[in-house]
Structures are given as C-alpha cells and as structure tokens.
Design an enzyme around this catalytic site. Structure first.
Site, short mmCIF file in Angstrom:
data_model
loop_
_atom_site.label_atom_id
_atom_site.label_comp_id
_atom_site.label_asym_id
_atom_site.label_seq_id
_atom_site.Cartn_x
_atom_site.Cartn_y
_atom_site.Cartn_z
CG ASP A 1 -12.12 6.35 -6.95
OD1 ASP A 1 -13.02 6.46 -7.79
OD2 ASP A 1 -11.67 5.26 -6.59
NE ARG B 1 -5.78 1.26 0.31
CZ ARG B 1 -5.12 1.61 -0.78
NH1 ARG B 1 -3.90 2.12 -0.66
NH2 ARG B 1 -5.65 1.47 -1.96
CG ASP C 1 -8.60 -0.34 -0.01
OD1 ASP C 1 -8.09 -1.24 0.67
OD2 ASP C 1 -8.15 0.01 -1.13
CB SER D 1 -10.24 -0.42 -10.09
OG SER D 1 -9.98 -0.01 -8.77
#
Length: 408
Positions: free
Chosen positions: A18, A98, A127, A179
C-alpha cells in the site's frame, strides 16, 4: 480539502504494498508535493531493511525510522496484558501498535510544518480509524489523506499492477499476497485462501508461519519455563532478570518453537463486517496466561470479577482506536491499583501448542491450603455454613413461602 494548498505530506510508511505505491500516487495527484515518509519501528525487524533506499527511490524526500519498541512494550502492551484485555480472543497486536505510531507521525508532521498526514489504510479496515483518532487527539485540525478512499484502485492485484507500471520493487507476488502486519508482539495474515472461512489455514506449508511452527511439528518433549512478575510486570524469565521487551522476544522464540500462539478467528470489525484472520502471537499467549495464572492467587474475588468485566471494555477501546481517551486512562488507573500485589512466580509446561499450569507462588497469595484442605483443619468451622446458607437462601425461601400461600 484544497489540494492546491498541499505542498508537504507526511506519510505513515511501512514499505509494504500500500504505502509503496502511495508515494508516487501522492506526487501525481497532489501537485508533485514533497513526501516525507515515517516508519515507526515497533519490532517488525527485517521489514525495515532497505526501507530508506526504497522510499527515496520511489519519490520520498526523506525517511524517518523511529524506534518505538520500548515505549510500545511498556506503555501499550504491558498495560493491556495487565488488564487481561482481549478482543474476541484476539490479543490486539495490530490495534495497540497504531496509536503510538500515529502519535510520533503527528510530532514529526508538526515539526516539519507539513500540510497533511497520509496513511495507507483501506476504507474497509479498522486501522484507518485507529490512525485517524490518534491524529485527531494530537493535531485536531490536521488534514488527513487516505488514498484508498480516493483512488480508483479496487484490489491488491490492481495495486501490484500499479507498482509494476511505476517500477516499484515488491517483496510479494500475486501468489503470496497475504495482507500482513508484523511487530514484536504478533504477525497477522489476511486475504487469499483465508477469505473463505471454509479453508483450513496452511499451517504446515513452508513459509506460511513466520514466528513459529504448527503444533503438529513441534517437539514431542514438553518444555518448562518460569516467569516472575513484580506488580503485574514481567521481570524475569527462567530466573534471569530481563526487561519486559526482552522477555517478550525470548517468549516469542520459545513459544514459536512449541507451536504456541496460533489463532484462527472470524472477528467483528469496527466498521461493521466480519473478517477472517490468522494470528501468530507466541510470546503474547504465554504472557497473558502466566499473568492471569498469578492473578488467580493474588486478587480477591470481587476485584477479580470486576476486572473481568472491565477487560471487555478495555479491549474494545483498544480495538476501536480509542487509546487516547479519558475512559481508557481511567480503566488503566483501575488496573494499576489491582496490580499492587500481583508479584510472584509461575511455572508453565509448553507442549505442542498447549500451555499447562505447573506451579504458582506469591508472598501475597490469598490461597490458604490450611483453609481449603479436605483434611482436618483448625481454622474453618464447617458448622458455620448452615447459618450462612440460611441467610443467603432467605429470599428464595420467602418467595417460595409466598407462592405456596397464594396457591392454596
């Protein structure tokens, strides 16, 4: 957002699929803006190798690699373990990584006088919420760019096509295009064959598991370990004093070798859908187990039960990206109080994916063998139980008497 005003963007950069394509995409779609990449090191190890060269080659002006590992363990992982917080069995490996990354990104963005912060989270995932809530907590007016909510790319295959067209090197292929998210606590796998909930994970396939092995191929001999805690914090492993981070890393090795920490789960995402993922958390599963084991002798009944209740709320806050909130801070204050006497030692037996209790000791233990014994004792008068039962059962007795009276 007025794109003409976006001259400098700070990008949350992992070097994965990404974020690798986001750098050229930003320059193409935001007036050839300057892109500053920031990678938060939370223990993803080899994923950081060659990151600077890759970021610069794809158009970034610079790359920050920030070592957040100690703070990640001490300020996020350990408080969550102490709370006993799991989200539907998931040990929150991506979730609590995160906020700390996003906070550091904000600090750099403000120092660089950036016009916006960008992340590579999809519009379907959790996320995006975790990153953006943390950004709002520290830079409430900062514009946020989320390419997955803007661009025409619809799949990971199309991302690979974009990367190939722009000569961006990738470590994955269409066949290995899971992923993944990796840090010192866990590794997650999503996508490909795992999207069909009827498919068994390929635990025995070479290269699928990275932090450990399938219980099937784990050693046929059990391995014993001991762990010591002080006020709920791990301080020693196998009688060797170590930091919490060092203990987790060593537990990852030991647990991985014994097939510990595999979780296959269909979880309920914050955005409303169910998603299937496979997680590897070998050290984390052992640490949760050991801490809970010690708490069984150190916490009184009422505190232990109330703590079980708040652990669900705590886990949901972490999962939903609400780390920087008054409620999470308040729950942590409660948990800290419960940990004052959680000091002692546990012994565990690890065998083919199983963790087996093998002994627990604490100077603060509330367990009394003298009281609990089935043998003779001098401290518990069993005749007292009759009066207790009469009082405890009084509401039931009265209700039955009234019912019988009314039925006559």
């Amino acid at each position: 957002m007025d794109k003409s005003k976006i001259k400098k963007v700070v990008l949350a950069y992992s070097g994965g699929l990404d974020t690798s394509i986001i750098i050229p995409w930003l320059k193409e779609n935001y007036n050839n803006c300057e892109v500053i990449a920031v990678s938060g090191n939370v223990g993803q190890a080899d994923e950081l190798e060659g990151l600077e060269e890759k970021a610069l080659k794809t158009g970034a002006s610079k790359l920050y690699v920030e070592d957040l590992t100690d703070a990640f363990v001490d300020e996020f992982i350990i408080p969550t373990v102490q709370a006993g917080a799991k989200y539907e069995e998931y040990m929150l490996g991506t979730s609590f990584a995160r906020p700390i990354i996003a906070k550091r990104i904000v600090e750099i963005a403000l120092a660089e006088n950036a016009d916006a912060i960008c992340h590579g989270c999809t519009g379907k995932g959790n996320d995006q919420v975790r990153f953006e809530l943390a950004i709002k907590a520290f830079a409430p007016d900062m514009p946020i760019i989320a390419p997955w909510r803007e661009w025409s790319i619809k799949s990971r295959d199309e991302e690979i096509e974009y990367a190939e067209a722009h000569n961006i090197p990738l470590k994955i292929t269409r066949e290995t295009n899971y992923s993944k998210d990796k840090n010192l606590w866990h590794l997650s796998h999503e996508g490909l064959d795992l999207e069909d909930a009827g498919n068994e994970p390929m635990y025995e396939k070479e290269g699928f598991l990275e932090m450990g092995v399938s219980p099937i191929v784990a050693p046929d001999k059990p391995e014993y370990i001991t762990m010591e805690f002080e006020k709920g914090v791990p301080v020693a492993l196998n009688d060797k004093k170590m930091s919490a981070k060092e203990i987790i890393l060593e537990l990852n090795k030991i647990g991985g070798e014994n097939g510990i920490g595999l979780l296959d789960i269909v979880e309920n995402r914050l955005v409303g859908m169910k998603c299937r993922g496979v997680y590897e958390t070998p050290g984390g599963e052992i640490l949760y187990f050991a801490h809970n084991y010690l708490e069984t002798v150190c916490l009184d009944k009422m505190t232990a039960h109330k703590k079980q209740e708040i652990s669900v709320c705590f886990a949901e806050l972490v999962y939903n990206g609400q780390w920087y909130t008054p409620l999470r801070e308040a729950l942590t204050a409660f948990v800290d109080k419960t940990q004052e006497n959680v000091t002692g030692k546990v012994k565990l037996k690890l065998y083919k994916g199983n963790i087996i209790k093998a002994g627990v000791w604490s100077e603060h233990s509330l367990y009394s063998e003298e009281i609990a014994t089935f043998g003779a004792d001098e401290v518990y008068n069993q005749a007292d139980a009759a009066g207790f039962i009469n009082l405890f059962g009084l509401p039931i007795k009265v209700q039955a008497q009234i019912k019988n009276k009314n039925n006559k």
